[in-house]
Design an enzyme around this catalytic site. Sequence first.
Site, mmCIF file in Angstrom:
data_model
loop_
_atom_site.group_PDB
_atom_site.id
_atom_site.type_symbol
_atom_site.label_atom_id
_atom_site.label_comp_id
_atom_site.label_asym_id
_atom_site.label_seq_id
_atom_site.Cartn_x
_atom_site.Cartn_y
_atom_site.Cartn_z
ATOM 1 N N GLN A 97 -73.173 0.654 -59.719
ATOM 2 C CA GLN A 97 -73.812 1.602 -58.814
ATOM 3 C C GLN A 97 -75.032 0.988 -58.141
ATOM 4 O O GLN A 97 -75.533 1.536 -57.151
ATOM 5 C CB GLN A 97 -74.265 2.849 -59.587
ATOM 6 C CG GLN A 97 -73.147 3.662 -60.191
ATOM 7 C CD GLN A 97 -73.671 4.868 -60.959
ATOM 8 O OE1 GLN A 97 -74.822 5.268 -60.806
ATOM 9 N NE2 GLN A 97 -72.827 5.452 -61.790
ATOM 10 N N CYS A 98 -75.515 -0.120 -58.650
ATOM 11 C CA CYS A 98 -76.724 -0.742 -58.113
ATOM 12 C C CYS A 98 -76.465 -1.340 -56.736
ATOM 13 O O CYS A 98 -75.359 -1.773 -56.431
ATOM 14 C CB CYS A 98 -77.214 -1.841 -59.055
ATOM 15 S SG CYS A 98 -77.657 -1.253 -60.698
ATOM 16 N N ASP A 155 -63.114 12.135 -35.632
ATOM 17 C CA ASP A 155 -64.415 11.841 -36.228
ATOM 18 C C ASP A 155 -64.097 11.009 -37.466
ATOM 19 O O ASP A 155 -63.197 11.353 -38.239
ATOM 20 C CB ASP A 155 -65.104 13.150 -36.607
ATOM 21 C CG ASP A 155 -66.514 12.949 -37.153
ATOM 22 O OD1 ASP A 155 -66.692 12.117 -38.069
ATOM 23 O OD2 ASP A 155 -67.425 13.640 -36.683
ATOM 24 N N SER A 156 -64.811 9.912 -37.687
ATOM 25 C CA SER A 156 -64.419 9.028 -38.790
ATOM 26 C C SER A 156 -64.605 9.670 -40.157
ATOM 27 O O SER A 156 -64.102 9.155 -41.160
ATOM 28 C CB SER A 156 -65.171 7.697 -38.725
ATOM 29 O OG SER A 156 -66.525 7.840 -39.117
ATOM 30 N N THR A 173 -69.016 5.498 -37.308
ATOM 31 C CA THR A 173 -69.773 4.698 -38.272
ATOM 32 C C THR A 173 -69.690 5.215 -39.706
ATOM 33 O O THR A 173 -69.880 4.452 -40.651
ATOM 34 C CB THR A 173 -71.265 4.611 -37.880
ATOM 35 O OG1 THR A 173 -71.832 5.927 -37.870
ATOM 36 C CG2 THR A 173 -71.424 3.971 -36.517
ATOM 37 N N ASP A 174 -69.387 6.512 -39.894
ATOM 38 C CA ASP A 174 -69.452 7.066 -41.254
ATOM 39 C C ASP A 174 -68.515 6.346 -42.216
ATOM 40 O O ASP A 174 -68.869 6.098 -43.378
ATOM 41 C CB ASP A 174 -69.139 8.560 -41.240
ATOM 42 C CG ASP A 174 -70.321 9.395 -40.776
ATOM 43 O OD1 ASP A 174 -71.439 8.848 -40.702
ATOM 44 O OD2 ASP A 174 -70.128 10.580 -40.488
ATOM 45 N N THR A 215 -68.308 8.567 -32.865
ATOM 46 C CA THR A 215 -69.459 8.936 -32.040
ATOM 47 C C THR A 215 -69.468 8.218 -30.700
ATOM 48 O O THR A 215 -69.857 8.796 -29.677
ATOM 49 C CB THR A 215 -70.767 8.626 -32.799
ATOM 50 O OG1 THR A 215 -70.844 9.451 -33.959
ATOM 51 C CG2 THR A 215 -71.989 8.870 -31.939
#
Length: 334
Positions: free
Chosen positions: A271-272, A65-66, A99-100, A20
């Site tokens: 996953q927490c 694009d990342s 950033t993705d 971006t």
Amino acid sequence: MNSVKHVSASHVMVLYTGGTIGMQASENGLAPASGFEARMAAQLTAQPNVHVPQWTFREMSPLIDSANMTPAYWQRLREAVVDAVDIAGCDGVLVLHGTDTLAYSAAAMSFQLSGLHAPVVFTGSMLPAGVPDSDAWENVNGALQALGSGLAPGVHLYFHGELLEPTRCAKIRSFGRNPFAALNRARGGKVASALPAALDYRQPRDLVNVAVLPLFPGIGAAQLDGLIDSGVQGLVLECFGNGTGPSDNADFLASLQRARQQGVVVVAITQCHEGGVELDVYEAGSRLRSVGVLSGGGMTREAAFGKLHALLGTGLDGDEVRRWVELDICGELR
């Protein structure tokens, strides 16, 4: 406590991957664009009170694009960093990245660049340079100034005035100026006295196949078998709580055991958002351990994914890879 003084970077290589930060409008929406070097130089010239180290610019190819980032691109990025430091003589590197997947790339490079004697900083922006209220120049200039003030060797993530450890953070929001945050993950992993020579940043890496599988209520052996049969060499298993899974599903456990027998390295993380994995606390976790699943402790998804790529890509034998999964390499467990 006395702070450690690090040598200030005097010549920084800027590696521009796209993202971006340098995007411009196209007929299909914002897209990566060349010409960022001139724009960067112009904004610094217009701000004579902003003092940054001398810098050299390299545009990576292709600009992406990342969301299109791949482990193959990581290999080119690692080679570009090594060239900048060991051949061009730079004493710092700034990577401009979308950033993705920035947290994934910064974590992966933390492992890929083990032993590098210079600091590497990743940054990007949530809005393109030049648009109203963009955060691009504050992040670029702040990252350069951080390098100029002196940073420890290794990989760092800089965003909105904050330096983060890439193996301990993640992108947690898709808006605003603070998309990244340090996660409150469990610490306490064991640290080996010395890293194996195969992990040194100068050593080449093979491309490997690693996947991530989040557990969900009702998951069965079919989903796991699909990944195993796809040829994965490593698997990050995102478990419930502190490392539990469907332990009363005999077929699921048999599939995990088959993965172990075929040499697939399976690492359990939680996953927490906070905490970590302790496979021996509950029977539902200890059964995973009994069929060969390794504990990822408090590793983030990004850290576990990048660590498996680095370890499996070294050519170390399976037992050594499994041993190093549960040892701290660059702060991911401690």
